[in-house]
Scaffold this motif. Structure first.
Motif, mmCIF file in Angstrom:
data_model
loop_
_atom_site.group_PDB
_atom_site.id
_atom_site.type_symbol
_atom_site.label_atom_id
_atom_site.label_comp_id
_atom_site.label_asym_id
_atom_site.label_seq_id
_atom_site.Cartn_x
_atom_site.Cartn_y
_atom_site.Cartn_z
ATOM 1 N N UNK A 83 0.830 -1.205 0.000
ATOM 2 C CA UNK A 83 0.000 0.000 0.000
ATOM 3 C C UNK A 83 0.858 1.246 0.000
ATOM 4 N N UNK A 84 1.974 1.193 0.759
ATOM 5 C CA UNK A 84 2.823 2.371 0.845
ATOM 6 C C UNK A 84 3.531 2.610 -0.484
ATOM 7 N N UNK A 85 3.920 1.533 -1.156
ATOM 8 C CA UNK A 85 4.565 1.679 -2.457
ATOM 9 C C UNK A 85 3.584 2.257 -3.475
ATOM 10 N N UNK A 86 2.328 1.786 -3.422
ATOM 11 C CA UNK A 86 1.319 2.309 -4.343
ATOM 12 C C UNK A 86 1.049 3.779 -4.059
ATOM 13 N N UNK A 87 1.025 4.140 -2.757
ATOM 14 C CA UNK A 87 0.760 5.527 -2.392
ATOM 15 C C UNK A 87 1.883 6.434 -2.896
ATOM 16 N N UNK A 88 3.089 5.869 -2.991
ATOM 17 C CA UNK A 88 4.240 6.644 -3.486
ATOM 18 C C UNK A 88 4.205 6.783 -5.003
#
Lengths: 92, 203
Positions: A83-88
């Motif tokens: 999720x954090x990678x997608x948010x980035x």
């Protein structure tokens, strides 16, 4: 130490594997060698909040970003690394 | 030419002998059974295909794939949550090839891999099943925390397992990698001995 997996619930640290610093970012391929040196070798050692990558290998096999207080071992937040990678803005 | 057909062999052949062990009493506190007649296929949604995959499973079998650690289905065909967007399809006495049946309905929406030869499934039930399991498991199996239909991927006696509860007897089933079958069995039988343990014929 117990980490609350966002998928499985709270589990003991024996179910997890620690990878390391979750704040470093892989440089672009043509970045100068100093940037690659920093990415590969240089790590901060903060007395306080830090973000780390943990792998829930004995559970749901998810990579997690765990925000932890290095002085007290308090877990402040846990989020799926995906999720954090997608948010980035990284592609899914 | 000799016949080279491969014969299925239980990972517990010769290790889990039917009979009573441990404390004596009228009724065993724990009953342990190896499950047979199962087909197990892992299912992982392809990138961005979770929603159509769930719709396809619902259309084919009327089952809503669980998005939390739950088991949905019945003895014939159940889907056991095994991680985000990942499940184990577990079927008992399924007529034909389960992987082929899943592939026919789910096509390119999910990745399917036959796991049947790679796992052992133990059924553990009885009034002291929870006490015996608690000796090697860190998760809370008390009814307030773990109920029929609930699933956990965790460790049992340092062995990676998927455990799910079937009923309030309580009856649990544990799936583990085949190579760990002997250790897992040794542990559950030893942990159950003080309550009296009955090992029943595989089924």
């Amino acid at each position: 130490m117990r980490i609350a997996c966002p998928f499985c619930g709270p589990r003991g640290s024996e179910e997890y594997t620690y990878l390391g610093d979750a704040t470093v970012r892989r440089p672009e391929g043509d970045a100068p060698s100093e940037a690659w040196f920093a990415y590969v070798y240089l790590r901060d050692n903060p007395a306080g909040r830090h973000r780390e990558l943990w792998y829930h290998g004995a559970g749901c096999r998810s990579w997690l970003v765990v925000e932890r207080d290095m002085r007290s071992h308090d877990i402040l937040s846990v989020a799926p690394a995906r999720d954090m990678a997608l948010a980035r803005g990284r592609a899914a | 030419m000799s016949d080279t057909a491969l014969a299925a062999r239980s990972p517990l052949a010769g290790l889990l002998r039917p009979g009573r062990q441990g404390a004596r009493g009228d009724l065993p506190g724990v009953v342990v059974q190896e499950r047979t007649g199962l087909q197990i296929v892992s299912l992982a949604a392809r990138k961005g295909q979770e929603v159509p995959l769930m719709a396809a499973v619902r259309a084919a079998w009327g089952i809503d794939l669980p998005t939390t650690p739950r088991r949905v289905g019945d003895a014939r065909l159940a889907f056991v949550w095994s991680g985000p967007s990942q499940w184990l399809a577990v079927a008992t006495d399924w007529p034909g090839d389960l992987e082929a049946a899943l592939r026919a309905h789910l096509g390119g929406l999910g990745s399917l891999t036959d796991q049947g030869d790679g796992r052992v499934v133990l059924r553990v039930r009885g009034p002291h099943a929870r006490d015996a399991l608690a000796k090697g498991m860190a998760i809370d199996l008390h009814p307030r925390a773990f109920q029929p239909g609930d699933v956990a991927a965790t460790l049992a006696a340092h062995i990676g397992v998927q455990i799910w509860q079937l009923d309030e007897a309580p009856t649990y089933e544990m799936a583990a990698f085949r190579s760990t079958a002997g250790s897992l069995c040794d542990w559950i039988v030893a942990a159950s001995a003080e309550y009296g343990v009955e090992i029943v014929e595989p089924g």
